[in-house]
Motif scaffolding. Sequence first.
Motif, PDB file in Angstrom:
ATOM      1  N   THR A 280       0.822  -1.222   0.000  1.00 14.61           N
ATOM      2  CA  THR A 280       0.000   0.000   0.000  1.00 14.61           C
ATOM      3  C   THR A 280       0.851   1.265   0.000  1.00 14.61           C
ATOM      4  OG1 THR A 280      -0.893  -1.187   1.886  1.00 14.61           O
ATOM      5  CG2 THR A 280      -2.247   0.522   0.994  1.00 14.61           C
ATOM      6  N   ARG A 281       1.843   1.308   0.900  1.00 13.86           N
ATOM      7  CA  ARG A 281       2.605   2.546   1.061  1.00 13.86           C
ATOM      8  C   ARG A 281       3.589   2.796  -0.063  1.00 13.86           C
ATOM      9  NH1 ARG A 281       1.069   5.546   5.766  1.00 13.86           N
ATOM     10  NH2 ARG A 281       3.106   6.518   5.716  1.00 13.86           N
TER      11      ARG A 281
ATOM     12  N   TYR B  76       1.214   1.044  -4.154  1.00 15.45           N
ATOM     13  CA  TYR B  76      -0.086   1.613  -4.529  1.00 15.45           C
ATOM     14  C   TYR B  76      -0.085   3.128  -4.404  1.00 15.45           C
ATOM     15  CZ  TYR B  76      -5.096   2.211  -4.996  1.00 15.45           C
ATOM     16  OH  TYR B  76      -6.335   2.596  -5.431  1.00 15.45           O
ATOM     17  N   ARG B  77       0.340   3.622  -3.252  1.00 17.51           N
ATOM     18  CA  ARG B  77       0.245   5.058  -3.001  1.00 17.51           C
ATOM     19  C   ARG B  77       1.092   5.890  -3.970  1.00 17.51           C
ATOM     20  NH1 ARG B  77      -0.046   7.440   3.019  1.00 17.51           N
ATOM     21  NH2 ARG B  77      -0.237   9.624   2.520  1.00 17.51           N
TER      22      ARG B  77
ATOM     23  N   ASP C 296      -2.273   5.998  -6.659  1.00 17.76           N
ATOM     24  CA  ASP C 296      -3.125   7.090  -6.162  1.00 17.76           C
ATOM     25  C   ASP C 296      -2.378   7.843  -5.068  1.00 17.76           C
ATOM     26  OD1 ASP C 296      -5.054   8.769  -5.245  1.00 17.76           O
ATOM     27  OD2 ASP C 296      -6.380   7.200  -4.463  1.00 17.76           O
ATOM     28  N   ARG C 297      -1.815   8.973  -5.445  1.00 19.94           N
ATOM     29  CA  ARG C 297      -1.007   9.731  -4.490  1.00 19.94           C
ATOM     30  C   ARG C 297      -1.832  10.441  -3.433  1.00 19.94           C
ATOM     31  NH1 ARG C 297       4.335  12.589  -6.459  1.00 19.94           N
ATOM     32  NH2 ARG C 297       5.093  11.038  -7.906  1.00 19.94           N
TER      33      ARG C 297
ATOM     34  N   LEU D  53      -4.164   9.546  -1.466  1.00 17.45           N
ATOM     35  CA  LEU D  53      -4.912   8.614  -0.631  1.00 17.45           C
ATOM     36  C   LEU D  53      -5.070   9.197   0.781  1.00 17.45           C
ATOM     37  CD1 LEU D  53      -5.883   5.726  -1.214  1.00 17.45           C
ATOM     38  CD2 LEU D  53      -3.766   4.899  -0.196  1.00 17.45           C
TER      39      LEU D  53
ATOM     40  N   GLU E 115      -6.512   4.663   3.276  1.00 16.95           N
ATOM     41  CA  GLU E 115      -5.317   3.841   3.303  1.00 16.95           C
ATOM     42  C   GLU E 115      -5.481   2.712   4.314  1.00 16.95           C
ATOM     43  OE1 GLU E 115      -1.583   5.825   3.719  1.00 16.95           O
ATOM     44  OE2 GLU E 115      -0.559   3.927   4.071  1.00 16.95           O
TER      45      GLU E 115
END
Lengths: 99, 515
Positions: B348-349, B352-353, B357-358, B360, B365
């Motif tokens: 996630t960190r 993904y982030r 998707d910055r 979030l 999250e």
Amino acid sequence: MRRLELWSWIAIGIVLSALAIPWFLWGSATVVAGLPLWLWWHVGWMLLASIVFWVFARRAWGIGVEPGRDGSAGKSSGTAGEPTGTGRNRDASVGGERR
Amino acid sequence: MSLRLQLGIIVGYLLLALSIGVVAYRLTDRTAEDFYLASRTLGTVVLLFTTFATLLSAFTFFAGPNIAYHQGPEWILVMGLMDGIIFAILWYAIGYKQWLLGQQYGFVTLGEMLGDRFGSRRLRGLVAGVSLLWLFPYVMLQQVGAGTALQALTEGAVPYAVGAGLITAFMILYVVVAGMRGIAWTDTLQGAFMLVTTWIATIWVLAVVGGPGVATGALESEAAGHLALGGDFYTPQWMLSTAIVIGFGVAMFPQVNQRFFAAGSKTVLKRSFALWPILCVLLFVPAFMLGAWARGLDVAVPEGGNVLPAVLAEFTPVWFAALVIAGAMAAMMSSSDSMLLSGSSYFTRDLYRPFVDRSLSDRREDLLARVGVVVFATAAFAASLVTPATLFELGDAAFSGFAQLALPVGVALYWRRTTRAGITAGIVGSQAFYLSTLFVDSLVGAIEFLTPLLGGLAPALVTVVTTVFQGTYAGWTAGIVGMAIGLVVTVGVSFVTRPAADERRAIYFDGFGAD
């Protein structure tokens, strides 16, 4: 002075690692009180390591890691205290870049 | 009787763990930081035991005693050096610095810490990618282990797939509900339980056979040479390689590395650090000596089976043996749940982030983190049903794979002149080298496949590949050679490159500790 202390602790760390295995007893099968002598050495050495770590934590904790503790970590304020905990100043130091 | 007892004890443990998780859930903020790191509030006992239980899983109960049985008890020395001393020193050198930086900048993962310093989203993704490459098959191995153990325990009544699936489902439920706080609390229970039962088991067996002198005497007459320090299996190079590589590897294992961020205060770190060698020796000596003594005590160990259950079955009552084995199974799960949580946070960190998707929000999250746990665990479960050979090799080599990260990271933390190009090259270079030594047969296969294209060059290439990529180099393992390559490449490339414009060199040196 701090630098000498730092290097002394590094040397102690290397000795602690190097003798956790008693190389000088290589091949020895001597048994003392039901356990191999080399195992007794190891148990004693780990106890010693724990005591050394405890002394280190009391006397020298932060050396080599915290800015200002060993004179090598730059020009920061030199106060090696506890960080502010709640700090989320992720961008705060961008402008303060020093090379 | 013993079957129902064992299952009862395992189910009882799971329910107890779940109830601790529910209590933790009620105390939890709905943010990713709380979910991953319990908001950096762990106290000494909890931090110490959660690291302990996460680190020392089923290996201590099964594989370790098995090696001591077959090769002699010198494993204790390797474990003591790697976990008790090398890891403790890294706890200070890497862990304490990470903790300070985490407090200051709010870092949650290793990739985040490096990505921020070097101003590089790609480096962040690379560290997460490398970590997940080794973590995923390792989680799968735990599921394979749990499925196999449940099947053996119930004599086939619970088939492999059902056993692995049940444990996966439980872990998902548990991690999603409890997060780090709950995991750390159950780990504490787990760690204390492991220590106490191992000591009771050892004292029990020794009391039955007549003391350590008798047991050691029997071992000496059964397997002469087992007591002598060293041998064909335990060479100095092998012992040092193993201790160094695994010691460094452990510090980079996501679920252990993230605990560096989770301490509540400096005092907690200090106390845990000083107690660590004693805790290690307290567990390793009895667990591995039981395995070694079993050799002399004529304990019948089934082909491919584990020594410790066999010793306990021979010398202790059924209920006690069941309790220890249930503890060992639970230990396996307590490591896996931490791995799932960390795997999810890296995904996630760091992937993904930054890449998807910055923007979030914390709340989203937190939700995504829980979804990540489900996806990660389910994928690993699916892999454990197919059990691909490649993943098996990766899982077995995970510690050495993680160890390749340690020196580039250490250099970056302490050497101001480290550049983005340097650390990236160090990580890519050592990983590529180590992976090549694992898959040298596949490389040779690929060259042979391309022979029509390569012509006369192919045999020479095969010679080069098999010469360069070996399992051991004069007794030293490929893992430690790869670490040296990572160090040399990181330092060398940093020397010849200039820092990129958006690197923030100061933050590892000047930017923290000064308010």
